[in-house]
Design a protein around this motif. Structure first.
Motif, PDB file in Angstrom:
ATOM      1  N   ALA A 144       0.810  -1.225   0.000  1.00 25.27           N
ATOM      2  CA  ALA A 144       0.000   0.000   0.000  1.00 25.27           C
ATOM      3  C   ALA A 144       0.840   1.271   0.000  1.00 25.27           C
ATOM      4  O   ALA A 144       0.341   2.342  -0.351  1.00 25.27           O
ATOM      5  N   VAL A 145       2.121   1.165   0.383  1.00 21.91           N
ATOM      6  CA  VAL A 145       2.947   2.380   0.449  1.00 21.91           C
ATOM      7  C   VAL A 145       4.121   2.361  -0.529  1.00 21.91           C
ATOM      8  O   VAL A 145       4.904   3.308  -0.561  1.00 21.91           O
TER       9      VAL A 145
ATOM     10  N   ASN B 255      -5.447  -6.364  -0.714  1.00 18.41           N
ATOM     11  CA  ASN B 255      -6.479  -6.719  -1.695  1.00 18.41           C
ATOM     12  C   ASN B 255      -5.841  -7.314  -2.951  1.00 18.41           C
ATOM     13  O   ASN B 255      -4.613  -7.352  -3.079  1.00 18.41           O
ATOM     14  N   GLU B 256      -6.682  -7.765  -3.859  1.00 16.57           N
ATOM     15  CA  GLU B 256      -6.191  -8.442  -5.055  1.00 16.57           C
ATOM     16  C   GLU B 256      -5.401  -7.505  -5.967  1.00 16.57           C
ATOM     17  O   GLU B 256      -4.413  -7.912  -6.585  1.00 16.57           O
ATOM     18  N   ASP B 257      -5.817  -6.250  -6.036  1.00 15.72           N
ATOM     19  CA  ASP B 257      -5.097  -5.285  -6.887  1.00 15.72           C
ATOM     20  C   ASP B 257      -3.646  -5.133  -6.417  1.00 15.72           C
ATOM     21  O   ASP B 257      -2.718  -5.151  -7.227  1.00 15.72           O
ATOM     22  N   GLU B 258      -3.458  -4.970  -5.105  1.00 13.07           N
ATOM     23  CA  GLU B 258      -2.101  -4.848  -4.560  1.00 13.07           C
ATOM     24  C   GLU B 258      -1.301  -6.109  -4.836  1.00 13.07           C
ATOM     25  O   GLU B 258      -0.121  -6.040  -5.181  1.00 13.07           O
ATOM     26  N   LEU B 259      -1.947  -7.253  -4.684  1.00 13.66           N
ATOM     27  CA  LEU B 259      -1.265  -8.529  -4.912  1.00 13.66           C
ATOM     28  C   LEU B 259      -0.777  -8.619  -6.357  1.00 13.66           C
ATOM     29  O   LEU B 259       0.397  -8.938  -6.609  1.00 13.66           O
TER      30      LEU B 259
ATOM     31  N   VAL C 125     -11.416 -11.704   8.442  1.00 13.16           N
ATOM     32  CA  VAL C 125     -10.560 -12.771   7.914  1.00 13.16           C
ATOM     33  C   VAL C 125     -11.041 -13.289   6.559  1.00 13.16           C
ATOM     34  O   VAL C 125     -10.308 -14.004   5.876  1.00 13.16           O
ATOM     35  N   GLN C 126     -12.229 -12.887   6.165  1.00 12.88           N
ATOM     36  CA  GLN C 126     -12.711 -13.259   4.830  1.00 12.88           C
ATOM     37  C   GLN C 126     -11.747 -12.732   3.759  1.00 12.88           C
ATOM     38  O   GLN C 126     -11.629 -13.303   2.677  1.00 12.88           O
ATOM     39  N   ASN C 127     -11.048 -11.654   4.085  1.00 14.86           N
ATOM     40  CA  ASN C 127     -10.067 -11.085   3.162  1.00 14.86           C
ATOM     41  C   ASN C 127      -8.997 -12.112   2.804  1.00 14.86           C
ATOM     42  O   ASN C 127      -8.622 -12.274   1.638  1.00 14.86           O
ATOM     43  N   SER C 128      -8.504 -12.827   3.815  1.00 16.11           N
ATOM     44  CA  SER C 128      -7.504 -13.879   3.581  1.00 16.11           C
ATOM     45  C   SER C 128      -8.101 -15.050   2.808  1.00 16.11           C
ATOM     46  O   SER C 128      -7.477 -15.606   1.903  1.00 16.11           O
ATOM     47  N   ILE C 129      -9.322 -15.424   3.166  1.00 18.74           N
ATOM     48  CA  ILE C 129      -9.993 -16.541   2.493  1.00 18.74           C
ATOM     49  C   ILE C 129     -10.156 -16.236   0.997  1.00 18.74           C
ATOM     50  O   ILE C 129      -9.943 -17.093   0.138  1.00 18.74           O
ATOM     51  N   ASN C 130     -10.486 -14.983   0.695  1.00 16.64           N
ATOM     52  CA  ASN C 130     -10.692 -14.582  -0.707  1.00 16.64           C
ATOM     53  C   ASN C 130      -9.400 -14.598  -1.521  1.00 16.64           C
ATOM     54  O   ASN C 130      -9.435 -14.823  -2.733  1.00 16.64           O
ATOM     55  N   LEU C 131      -8.280 -14.344  -0.854  1.00 19.66           N
ATOM     56  CA  LEU C 131      -7.020 -14.174  -1.596  1.00 19.66           C
ATOM     57  C   LEU C 131      -6.103 -15.393  -1.601  1.00 19.66           C
ATOM     58  O   LEU C 131      -5.171 -15.460  -2.410  1.00 19.66           O
ATOM     59  N   VAL C 132      -6.340 -16.358  -0.716  1.00 19.04           N
ATOM     60  CA  VAL C 132      -5.376 -17.451  -0.550  1.00 19.04           C
ATOM     61  C   VAL C 132      -5.053 -18.175  -1.856  1.00 19.04           C
ATOM     62  O   VAL C 132      -3.889 -18.491  -2.137  1.00 19.04           O
TER      63      VAL C 132
END
Length: 261
Positions: free
Chosen positions: A142-143, A169-173, A198-205
């Motif tokens: 992010a930075v 998020n996915e964009d940063e990834l 924690v849904q954030n981690s579940i979405n990106l794993v």
């Protein structure tokens, strides 16, 4: 100005001041500078360890004071005795109440991998991390631009350290992935609202390539959540506030880790 921009602006001033006080040539004379860092990747994958990266954090912008008088020596030793795979030590003073001395103390009493948790924006900080005895540095997508992640990551790896890339998020990834990082952490805390999910981690794993060790960060307040995330493919679990809210963080860590599969 959002909190992240404010922190980074303050960090630039801090780094400029540190360069004046402690030039690179002085940092390179540290007893730790020639030492061989310990691999966090390997420790996270060890079957006799929990995968927990236990954090020492006195305060945060979202929670204020968490544990102002923590003993770094007692807590860091206790974390490792509890079965943690590594330590995370905040070295940002203004916003998190940490110091470089905290990392030095943790290093003096532990052989495990230690992550320097800070807002890394300058090559000077990477060299400084090595001089303090850190094994891993954190780079926050992010930075940083991708070219900054690559140059800071390349320098860290050339010094034998590993790099944990943090994304929200996915964009940063997608824009930040590079072979100059070794581990990818998903931060479950929204930097604008400070809410954790924690849904954030579940979405990106599944979107993180398997050549990177996958780490989940923030909002890991119960062992059941960690066990679920472990089954989904995460190998590292960065936990700070859950332990630090206790008067004896190392005891809280021991009870927590006992319940992991």
């Amino acid at each position: 100005m959002d909190i992240l921009s404010e922190i980074v602006a303050n960090k630039r001033k801090e780094v400029a001041a540190s360069k004046e006080l402690y030039p690179v040539k002085l940092l390179e004379k540290s007893a730790y500078f020639e030492g061989q860092p310990v691999s966090l990747k390997k420790y996270l994958q060890r079957p006799d360890k929990s995968g927990v990266i236990a954090e020492i954090k006195r305060k945060s912008p979202s929670k204020g004071i968490i544990n102002a008088h923590v003993s770094v020596e007692r807590t860091s030793i206790g974390y490792m005795q509890a079965g943690a795979s590594g330590l995370s030590v905040l070295t940002d003073k203004e916003y998190f109440g940490g110091t470089s001395e905290d990392l030095k103390v943790a290093r003096a009493f532990n052989f495990c991998p230690i992550l320097r948790k800070d807002f890394m924006i300058d090559e000077y900080q990477v060299i400084e991390a090595k001089s303090l005895g850190a094994d891993v540095i954190l780079l926050i997508a992010a930075v940083l631009e991708k070219k900054e992640i690559e140059s800071l990551g390349e320098l860290a790896q050339s010094l034998g350290m590993e790099v944990l890339l943090e994304v929200h998020n996915e964009d940063e990834l997608k824009r930040s992935l590079t072979d100059k990082v070794n581990l990818v952490g998903v931060n479950n805390r929204d930097l604008k609202t400070f809410k954790t999910d924690v849904q954030n981690s579940i979405n990106l794993v599944d979107k993180i390539p398997n050549e990177f060790v996958k780490v989940t960060e923030s909002g890991l307040s119960n062992p059941e959540t960690v066990n679920k995330l472990k089954k989904l493919g995460f190998e590292g679990f960065l936990i700070g506030e859950t332990f630090m809210q206790s008067g004896r963080p190392e005891k809280a860590a021991k009870e927590f880790i006992k319940q992991l599969i």
